[in-house]
Enzyme design. Structure first.
Site, PDB file in Angstrom:
ATOM      1  N   TRP A  61     -33.738  22.726  -4.193  1.00 24.38           N
ATOM      2  CA  TRP A  61     -32.393  22.282  -3.295  1.00 24.38           C
ATOM      3  C   TRP A  61     -31.308  22.933  -3.902  1.00 24.38           C
ATOM      4  O   TRP A  61     -30.304  23.204  -3.144  1.00 24.38           O
ATOM      5  CB  TRP A  61     -32.550  20.892  -3.204  1.00 24.38           C
ATOM      6  N   ASP A  87     -48.341  16.422   0.649  1.00 22.16           N
ATOM      7  CA  ASP A  87     -47.786  15.298  -0.091  1.00 22.16           C
ATOM      8  C   ASP A  87     -49.336  14.211  -0.327  1.00 22.16           C
ATOM      9  O   ASP A  87     -50.303  14.672   0.008  1.00 22.16           O
ATOM     10  CB  ASP A  87     -46.807  14.489   0.831  1.00 22.16           C
ATOM     11  N   ARG A 126     -38.246  22.425   3.664  1.00 24.92           N
ATOM     12  CA  ARG A 126     -39.276  22.524   2.806  1.00 24.92           C
ATOM     13  C   ARG A 126     -40.723  21.904   3.364  1.00 24.92           C
ATOM     14  O   ARG A 126     -40.701  21.179   4.223  1.00 24.92           O
ATOM     15  CB  ARG A 126     -39.134  21.616   1.751  1.00 24.92           C
ATOM     16  N   GLU A 129     -37.281  13.667   6.304  1.00 24.82           N
ATOM     17  CA  GLU A 129     -38.590  14.032   5.731  1.00 24.82           C
ATOM     18  C   GLU A 129     -39.578  13.333   6.758  1.00 24.82           C
ATOM     19  O   GLU A 129     -39.803  12.284   6.745  1.00 24.82           O
ATOM     20  CB  GLU A 129     -38.692  13.460   4.226  1.00 24.82           C
TER      21      GLU A 129
END
Lengths: 489, 65
Positions: free
Chosen positions: A434, A57, A53, A9
């Site tokens: 997921w 954030d 994805r 990520e």
């Protein structure tokens, strides 16, 4: 595990520059950046058709989480594909902002710190067997994670110390003056292991969301890493970490190297380019980063000899691992300065500094440090170095482009990608996460994908057959796909 | 290609050639990328915004994770 699920990520730093004009906040720019995403998916948190994805954030950082990958080639390609998507968002936002009168420049940095000391992360996920005792695993792994910056570090120009060195602080061992360090992230890590992410920034985060059968698997969430630009650096970073996990899972004795103070040690290592600073172990002994890493490499090499190679990039991982340690030991980085981020960056910045008579406290070098992580091709320093052959790679542009549109073929991400594509082509409302694929008007047919290694599903086939316009094979569906509708960017 | 990206240095933009798609070598700089690096050292200033200090200080945001 012979085959492991990996993911990474990445939080990107947002910078809008328009000298002399009203500044825009990162939040305002992020909203422009994600407008096409929201228009596409009615949310700023979406799964895209390569199974990954894309979302906004904490702190308005654009973030990209790779789809589940099970090979290093997939992982690096899917990660790099995220940079391509972000660039497309930059291009669209630049146009829209110009139409609104904001004619400055958007920079997205794949780095880990801004100029005010805020940090954001590059988080690695590794699927583990539930059988492995987590405490034993983290004790063995943390000294490795603290010292792998010798080859995984992205390099950082560190500003001079502002006050006097306080012997009680964590950075008491760093030089007072401006200097070059191995790691972007090391100075921001506050804990060895914890459940927090923003507040205390541990090395390993204990949040255990396996997104899989929890009786069989758990997730290891490593949040100590630097964001890497270099494909080869990523290869050795993920490859060496996977080897460590294999040894720990197999019960290979690696010795007790628990550090007395992990967060002091990680700073000591980052600010000592010789790799020889002595770190205090709980056992009372002292070891340098080089000693620890040579030990792990030796163990890993012996392990591979005993158990065989489990993937075809293993020789490259071991070779670069060894050459990087050798380069630090000999204090000669010419053998790795096209392959390891910190060395690629240091080489260019040192040459630039020599040419212009600059010291490490020059703002120009801090700017070049940022520029190295600027993802825009033809402008960002890393992209320029790579296009001139001064940064090596093991993939090519085609592999990365393909990873933008196509999910990894070896994991359930392929099911997710197929589903999203079919649902969008048919204009069906859907929801995915997921582990679930759902058409909004057929909730009873929801497909659960608990096994991350699953690449085919009769239930998914059945669900897709229930969509009138999607009853074709996945390959045809992909070729026929309308890129503008299956992709937000 | 560079002009849409470079900030306030418009007078020098034409100097920057588009990057060549040179395949990267395996192995380190010892195998010879010095010339390319020299040309990039010549050109890099034209893609960087001029006021380095202001530029770097202008990059501030909330922390992430």
């Amino acid at each position: 595990m012979d085959r492991r699920i990996y993911g990474v990520e990445t939080e990107f730093g947002v910078h809008y520059s328009h000298p002399g004009a009203r500044p825009l906040t990162p939040e305002e720019v992020a909203r422009y950046l994600f407008r096409p995403v929201v228009e596409w998916g009615r949310s700023s948190n979406v799964f895209v058709s390569n199974g990954s994805r894309l979302y906004l954030d904490v702190g308005s950082h654009p973030e990209y989480a790779t789809a589940e990958c099970s090979t290093l080639d997939e992982l690096v390609a899917v990660d790099k594909a995220g940079e391509v998507m972000m660039q497309r968002l930059i291009d669209q936002a630049t146009e829209r902002m110009a139409a609104d009168g904001f004619t400055g420049t958007i920079y997205l940095y794949k780095n880990n710190a801004d100029s005010a000391g805020n940090s954001y992360g590059s988080h690695e996920n590794y699927l583990l067997n539930r059988r492995t005792e987590f405490r034993r695993l983290s004790e063995a792994l943390i000294p490795f994670l603290i010292t792998r910056q010798l080859y995984a570090g992205a390099g950082k120009v560190v500003a001079p110390r502002t006050g006097d060195a306080d012997p009680g602080t964590l950075d008491r061992d760093r030089p007072d003056g401006a200097h070059f360090a191995f790691s972007q992230r090391a100075d921001h890590v506050m804990e060895g292991i914890s459940s927090a992410t923003t507040r205390s920034r541990p090395i390993i985060n204990t949040r255990d969301e396996p997104h899989a059968d929890a009786a069989e698997y758990r997730r290891l969430h490593v949040i100590v890493g630097d964001s890497n630009m270099s494909e080869t650096t990523q290869l050795v970073r993920f490859g060496a970490t996977d080897l460590m996990l294999r040894m720990i899972e197999a019960g290979t004795p690696l010795g007790d190297h628990q550090l007395e103070n992990p967060i002091l040690a990680i700073r000591q290592v980052s600010h000592d380019l010789t790799g020889t600073a002595e770190l205090s172990l709980r056992s009372g002994q002292r070891r340098s980063a080089l000693q620890l890493q040579w030990h792990y490499l030796e163990q890993a090499t012996a392990f591979v000899e005993r158990h065989g190679a489990h993937h075809d990039r293993l020789d490259a991982v071991l070779d670069l691992w060894e050459r990087a340690l050798d380069a630090v030991q000999r204090q000669d980085s010419t053998g790795i300065d096209t392959e390891i981020d910190w060395a690629i960056k240091q080489r260019f910045l040192s040459r630039y500094a020599d040419r212009h008579g600059l010291d490490w406290d020059s703002p120009r070098l801090a700017q070049l440090d940022l520029s190295y992580h600027d993802i825009t091709p033809g402008r960002g320093l890393f992209t320029l170095l790579q296009s001139r052959g001064a940064a090596a790679r093991f993939l090519d542009d085609d592999a990365v482009r393909q990873a933008v549109d196509t999910p990894p073929a070896t994991t359930r991400a392929t099911l997710r990608g197929r589903f999203i594509q079919a649902a969008r082509e048919a204009g069906q409302a859907y929801a995915v996460d997921w582990t679930h694929l759902k058409l909004s008007d057929r909730p009873l047919l929801t497909v659960a994908t608990k096994d991350p290694f699953q690449t085919s599903s009769e239930r998914l086939d059945e669900l897709l057959r229930s969509i009138p316009s999607a009853d074709r094979t996945p390959a045809e569906g992909r070729q026929d796909g309308d890129a503008s509708s299956i992709h937000p960017v | 290609m560079s002009q849409q990206y470079s900030g306030s240095r418009s007078e020098r933009e034409e100097d920057v050639p588009a990057p060549d798609p040179v395949p990267a070598p395996a192995g380190g700089s010892a195998q010879g990328t010095t010339t390319d690096l020299d040309s990039l050292l010549d050109e890099i200033d034209s893609v960087l915004e001029t006021n380095a200090e202001e530029f770097v200080k202008g990059f501030v945001q909330k922390g992430g994770q």
